[in-house]
Motif scaffolding. Structure first.
Motif, PDB file in Angstrom:
ATOM      1  N   GLU A 128       0.676  -1.049  -0.061  1.00 36.04           N
ATOM      2  CA  GLU A 128      -0.113   0.003  -0.121  1.00 36.04           C
ATOM      3  C   GLU A 128       0.846   1.264  -0.036  1.00 36.04           C
ATOM      4  OE1 GLU A 128      -2.982   0.172   3.068  1.00 36.04           O
ATOM      5  OE2 GLU A 128      -3.930  -1.685   2.384  1.00 36.04           O
ATOM      6  N   GLU A 129       1.929   1.168   0.633  1.00 34.33           N
ATOM      7  CA  GLU A 129       2.809   2.300   0.768  1.00 34.33           C
ATOM      8  C   GLU A 129       3.675   2.599  -0.814  1.00 34.33           C
ATOM      9  OE1 GLU A 129       5.655   2.722   3.993  1.00 34.33           O
ATOM     10  OE2 GLU A 129       4.124   1.842   5.456  1.00 34.33           O
ATOM     11  N   ILE A 130       4.070   1.600  -1.247  1.00 37.73           N
ATOM     12  CA  ILE A 130       4.418   1.659  -2.563  1.00 37.73           C
ATOM     13  C   ILE A 130       3.424   2.398  -3.570  1.00 37.73           C
ATOM     14  CG2 ILE A 130       5.373   0.307  -4.540  1.00 37.73           C
ATOM     15  CD1 ILE A 130       6.618  -1.403  -2.364  1.00 37.73           C
ATOM     16  N   ALA A 131       2.309   2.007  -3.505  1.00 34.02           N
ATOM     17  CA  ALA A 131       1.179   2.178  -4.307  1.00 34.02           C
ATOM     18  C   ALA A 131       0.975   3.712  -3.838  1.00 34.02           C
ATOM     19  CB  ALA A 131      -0.011   1.382  -4.382  1.00 34.02           C
ATOM     20  N   TYR A 132       0.793   4.117  -2.655  1.00 38.06           N
ATOM     21  CA  TYR A 132       0.657   5.470  -2.464  1.00 38.06           C
ATOM     22  C   TYR A 132       1.628   6.409  -2.962  1.00 38.06           C
ATOM     23  CZ  TYR A 132       0.500   9.800   0.312  1.00 38.06           C
ATOM     24  OH  TYR A 132       0.315  11.032   0.687  1.00 38.06           O
ATOM     25  N   ILE A 133       3.291   6.018  -2.652  1.00 35.82           N
ATOM     26  CA  ILE A 133       4.296   6.735  -3.574  1.00 35.82           C
ATOM     27  C   ILE A 133       4.154   6.991  -5.139  1.00 35.82           C
ATOM     28  CG2 ILE A 133       6.797   6.572  -3.651  1.00 35.82           C
ATOM     29  CD1 ILE A 133       7.012   5.126  -0.969  1.00 35.82           C
ATOM     30  N   LEU A 134       3.927   5.902  -5.652  1.00 40.77           N
ATOM     31  CA  LEU A 134       3.576   5.900  -7.055  1.00 40.77           C
ATOM     32  C   LEU A 134       2.583   6.919  -7.547  1.00 40.77           C
ATOM     33  CD1 LEU A 134       3.924   2.044  -7.958  1.00 40.77           C
ATOM     34  CD2 LEU A 134       5.597   3.715  -8.334  1.00 40.77           C
ATOM     35  N   ARG A 135       1.697   6.854  -6.815  1.00 40.44           N
ATOM     36  CA  ARG A 135       0.233   7.896  -7.136  1.00 40.44           C
ATOM     37  C   ARG A 135       0.812   9.489  -6.647  1.00 40.44           C
ATOM     38  NH1 ARG A 135      -2.930   4.035  -4.438  1.00 40.44           N
ATOM     39  NH2 ARG A 135      -2.588   5.159  -2.405  1.00 40.44           N
ATOM     40  N   GLU A 136       1.715   9.585  -5.746  1.00 41.61           N
ATOM     41  CA  GLU A 136       2.103  10.845  -5.479  1.00 41.61           C
ATOM     42  C   GLU A 136       3.215  11.279  -6.449  1.00 41.61           C
ATOM     43  OE1 GLU A 136       1.210  13.051  -2.982  1.00 41.61           O
ATOM     44  OE2 GLU A 136      -0.668  11.518  -2.867  1.00 41.61           O
ATOM     45  N   ILE A 137       3.925  10.351  -6.926  1.00 45.29           N
ATOM     46  CA  ILE A 137       5.014  10.661  -8.038  1.00 45.29           C
ATOM     47  C   ILE A 137       4.194  11.133  -9.329  1.00 45.29           C
ATOM     48  CG2 ILE A 137       6.712   9.870  -9.547  1.00 45.29           C
ATOM     49  CD1 ILE A 137       7.655   8.324  -6.987  1.00 45.29           C
ATOM     50  N   GLN A 138       3.056  10.452  -9.416  1.00 44.32           N
ATOM     51  CA  GLN A 138       2.252  10.919 -10.615  1.00 44.32           C
ATOM     52  C   GLN A 138       1.678  12.278 -10.581  1.00 44.32           C
ATOM     53  OE1 GLN A 138      -0.620   7.844 -11.712  1.00 44.32           O
ATOM     54  NE2 GLN A 138      -0.696   8.786 -13.979  1.00 44.32           N
ATOM     55  N   ILE A 139       1.223  12.443  -9.310  1.00 43.97           N
ATOM     56  CA  ILE A 139       0.487  13.768  -9.114  1.00 43.97           C
ATOM     57  C   ILE A 139       1.515  14.864  -9.171  1.00 43.97           C
ATOM     58  CG2 ILE A 139      -0.572  15.114  -7.286  1.00 43.97           C
ATOM     59  CD1 ILE A 139      -2.066  12.445  -6.417  1.00 43.97           C
ATOM     60  N   PHE A 140       2.747  14.646  -8.412  1.00 47.85           N
ATOM     61  CA  PHE A 140       3.870  15.674  -8.692  1.00 47.85           C
ATOM     62  C   PHE A 140       4.462  15.822 -10.020  1.00 47.85           C
ATOM     63  CE2 PHE A 140       8.560  16.361  -8.617  1.00 47.85           C
ATOM     64  CZ  PHE A 140       8.491  17.453  -8.083  1.00 47.85           C
ATOM     65  N   LEU A 171      10.048   1.400  -9.808  1.00 46.84           N
ATOM     66  CA  LEU A 171       9.494   1.045  -8.655  1.00 46.84           C
ATOM     67  C   LEU A 171       8.222   0.049  -9.084  1.00 46.84           C
ATOM     68  CD1 LEU A 171       9.396   0.886  -5.508  1.00 46.84           C
ATOM     69  CD2 LEU A 171       8.210   3.148  -5.862  1.00 46.84           C
ATOM     70  N   SER A 172       7.540   0.782  -9.954  1.00 47.30           N
ATOM     71  CA  SER A 172       6.374   0.141 -10.379  1.00 47.30           C
ATOM     72  C   SER A 172       6.473  -1.485 -11.119  1.00 47.30           C
ATOM     73  CB  SER A 172       5.646   0.717 -11.745  1.00 47.30           C
ATOM     74  OG  SER A 172       5.079   2.057 -11.373  1.00 47.30           O
ATOM     75  N   GLY A 173       7.598  -1.617 -11.625  1.00 48.66           N
ATOM     76  CA  GLY A 173       7.903  -2.949 -12.017  1.00 48.66           C
ATOM     77  C   GLY A 173       8.276  -3.831 -10.849  1.00 48.66           C
ATOM     78  N   HIS A 174       9.014  -3.271  -9.743  1.00 45.71           N
ATOM     79  CA  HIS A 174       9.140  -4.089  -8.685  1.00 45.71           C
ATOM     80  C   HIS A 174       7.932  -4.513  -7.854  1.00 45.71           C
ATOM     81  CE1 HIS A 174      13.456  -3.873  -8.961  1.00 45.71           C
ATOM     82  NE2 HIS A 174      13.353  -2.630  -8.887  1.00 45.71           N
ATOM     83  N   TYR A 175       7.140  -3.333  -7.747  1.00 44.10           N
ATOM     84  CA  TYR A 175       5.896  -3.626  -7.293  1.00 44.10           C
ATOM     85  C   TYR A 175       4.903  -4.698  -7.840  1.00 44.10           C
ATOM     86  CZ  TYR A 175       0.860  -2.679  -5.910  1.00 44.10           C
ATOM     87  OH  TYR A 175      -0.279  -2.622  -5.237  1.00 44.10           O
ATOM     88  N   ILE A 176       4.820  -4.717  -9.308  1.00 49.54           N
ATOM     89  CA  ILE A 176       4.025  -5.792  -9.921  1.00 49.54           C
ATOM     90  C   ILE A 176       4.555  -7.183  -9.739  1.00 49.54           C
ATOM     91  CG2 ILE A 176       3.579  -6.380 -12.196  1.00 49.54           C
ATOM     92  CD1 ILE A 176       3.406  -3.500 -12.972  1.00 49.54           C
TER      93      ILE A 176
END
Length: 128
Positions: A23-35, A85-90
């Protein structure tokens, strides 16, 4: 059925800890996209303002002559790290989902006399 291997054995994992980390990784990925989106919007607005300002025409011309593009690069280091990071998450998500499905299959109570199985429900719950 949720779970997988128990937290104490070799190769085991703690599902609640893993869920929190994912969940933290997904949150970080969303925040990076928003940034990234916000930075690009501000950059576009600043370029438009600079281009339209009569007093800044010399600066705009100098930027164009110096081959500075009128937009941000499509791929930045942040975008590259986000993709990594997305690749590792998947990969992690896929591995643990497969582990949970395998556990559901192993725990399936399908005796010879049973006409139904809980495995389909368990796998559906895991994938949901």
């Amino acid at each position: 059925a949720s779970g997988g291997a128990s937290g104490g054995g070799s190769g085991g994992y703690e599902p609640k800890m893993l869920d929190g980390l994912l969940e933290e990784i997904a949150y970080i990925l969303r925040e990076i996209q928003i940034f990234d989106y916000n930075i690009r919007q501000r950059g576009d607005a600043a370029r438009k303002e600079l281009k339209e300002a009569q007093s800044q025409q010399a600066l705009w011309k100098a930027m164009c002559e110096d081959r500075l593009k009128d937009s941000l690069p499509r791929t930045t280091k942040v975008n590259q790290l986000q993709q990594e990071l997305s690749g590792h998450y998947i990969v992690i998500e896929e591995y643990f989902m497969n582990q949970d499905v395998q556990t559901a299959i192993e725990l399936d109570d399908n005796s010879d006399n049973a006409q139904t199985t809980s495995m389909v429900d368990d796998v559906f719950y895991i994938l949901k």
